[in-house]
Design an enzyme around this catalytic site. Structure first.
Site, PDB file in Angstrom:
ATOM      1  N   LEU A  35       0.885  -1.161   0.000  1.00  0.00           N
ATOM      2  CA  LEU A  35       0.000   0.000   0.000  1.00  0.00           C
ATOM      3  C   LEU A  35       0.924   1.212   0.000  1.00  0.00           C
ATOM      4  CD1 LEU A  35      -2.694  -1.015   2.649  1.00  0.00           C
ATOM      5  CD2 LEU A  35      -3.117  -0.575   0.229  1.00  0.00           C
ATOM      6  N   ASP A  36       0.578   2.248  -0.760  1.00  0.00           N
ATOM      7  CA  ASP A  36       1.504   3.362  -0.848  1.00  0.00           C
ATOM      8  C   ASP A  36       1.527   4.178   0.447  1.00  0.00           C
ATOM      9  OD1 ASP A  36      -0.490   5.428  -0.929  1.00  0.00           O
ATOM     10  OD2 ASP A  36      -0.803   5.051  -3.048  1.00  0.00           O
ATOM     11  N   TYR A  37       2.436   5.116   0.512  1.00  0.00           N
ATOM     12  CA  TYR A  37       2.740   5.869   1.739  1.00  0.00           C
ATOM     13  C   TYR A  37       1.504   6.539   2.332  1.00  0.00           C
ATOM     14  CZ  TYR A  37       5.366   9.073   4.796  1.00  0.00           C
ATOM     15  OH  TYR A  37       5.871   9.757   5.877  1.00  0.00           O
ATOM     16  N   SER A  83      -1.675   5.708   1.822  1.00  0.00           N
ATOM     17  CA  SER A  83      -2.843   4.834   1.895  1.00  0.00           C
ATOM     18  C   SER A  83      -2.796   4.022   3.182  1.00  0.00           C
ATOM     19  CB  SER A  83      -2.887   3.895   0.682  1.00  0.00           C
ATOM     20  OG  SER A  83      -2.980   4.627  -0.516  1.00  0.00           O
ATOM     21  N   ARG A 119      -5.651   5.634  -7.789  1.00  0.00           N
ATOM     22  CA  ARG A 119      -5.456   7.082  -7.894  1.00  0.00           C
ATOM     23  C   ARG A 119      -5.415   7.511  -9.365  1.00  0.00           C
ATOM     24  NH1 ARG A 119      -4.010   9.046  -2.834  1.00  0.00           N
ATOM     25  NH2 ARG A 119      -3.378   7.416  -1.368  1.00  0.00           N
TER      26      ARG A 119
END
Length: 271
Positions: free
Chosen positions: A105-107, A109, A192
């Protein structure tokens, strides 16, 4: 045991995911019987050979562990971070097993993240061939039109490649609404980028399900071990998703081909 590819051995032993293991080999961080190996496709036998990663002897995990974590915002999904930012590993207080994140999961999220030392399960979950659905709640800065919603479901051209069909429904109507998104693939920043393609920006993103596994009541930063029943349910769901996808692809009618006679006739008329 017969020899296996080195990246597969590293993954099975819980040292890293298959993709990360390949990167580690290319970086010269893996040695077999004292010799650094940097060639992809190199093979070894964990029971016979001495394999070291960053100087540490690789051993089979004594016990397989499966952990569900509620990843918070402002935290990276890596074992270490060269920029010194907090990682998900910092949250696993008291965990003795050497586990690593499955996917990411990105930073900015949050939500459900799996960590394990079971390389086979990790690779199956992240494999594009498995088509295990992942469900997200996403808050955006404006409502989509009906046409935009259908285009989202059908697939959008993102970075030169169309996304796979996705699930989408309005979960909470508001000026800045929440949508439930169901993906069957895991491209970087996919959600996104898909909303951006529709002229909307993502304000919050939270993963709530991976296959049948639900985030439940875990709060940001909290984690729990999965039960054997949950692990088995996850395996069955992956198998079912792969079979269902294969059957869907098999029954899709191929596009009609252009008549070669027509092409020949046109070509002849232009002579």
């Amino acid at each position: 045991m017969p020899e296996e590819r080195l990246q597969k051995i590293l993954s099975r032993a819980g040292a890293a995911s298959r993709r990360k293991a390949e990167q580690m080999i290319l970086e010269g961080r893996v040695a077999v019987n004292g010799a650094v190996v940097i060639e992809m496709g190199s093979k070894a036998d964990l029971d016979r050979d001495h394999i070291r990663v960053d100087g540490k002897l690789l051993r089979r995990p004594k016990q397989l562990a499966y952990i569900a974590l509620h990843k918070p915002n402002n935290c990276v999904t890596t074992v270490t971070d060269p920029e010194g930012r907090p990682t998900v590993m910092d949250l696993l207080r008291g965990v003795k097993e050497r586990v690593y994140p499955v996917g990411r999961l990105d930073y900015h999220s949050e939500g459900l993240l799996l960590l394990t030392n079971d390389g086979d399960l990790a690779n199956a979950i992240t494999s594009a061939a498995t088509h295990l659905p992942k469900t997200y709640l996403v808050k955006i800065n404006g409502t989509l039109t009906a046409e935009q919603e259908q285009a989202f479901r059908d697939g959008l051209p993102i970075e030169g490649r169309r996304t796979a069909p996705a699930g989408l429904r309005l979960a909470h109507r508001a000026a800045n609404p929440w949508y439930e998104v169901r993906l069957f693939e895991g491209r970087k920043n996919q959600i996104r980028l898909m909303f951006k393609h529709s002229g909307r920006l993502v304000e919050k993103l939270k993963r709530v399900k991976i296959g049948p596994l639900d985030l439940g009541s875990l709060k940001p930063g909290e984690f729990r071990y999965l039960s054997l029943a949950e692990v088995e349910q996850l395996r069955k769901a992956m198998k079912h998703s792969a079979v269902k996808h294969a059957a869907t692809v098999k029954h899709v009618s191929p596009r009609p081909r252009k008549s070669t006679k027509a092409v020949t006739a046109v070509s002849a008329s232009r002579r």
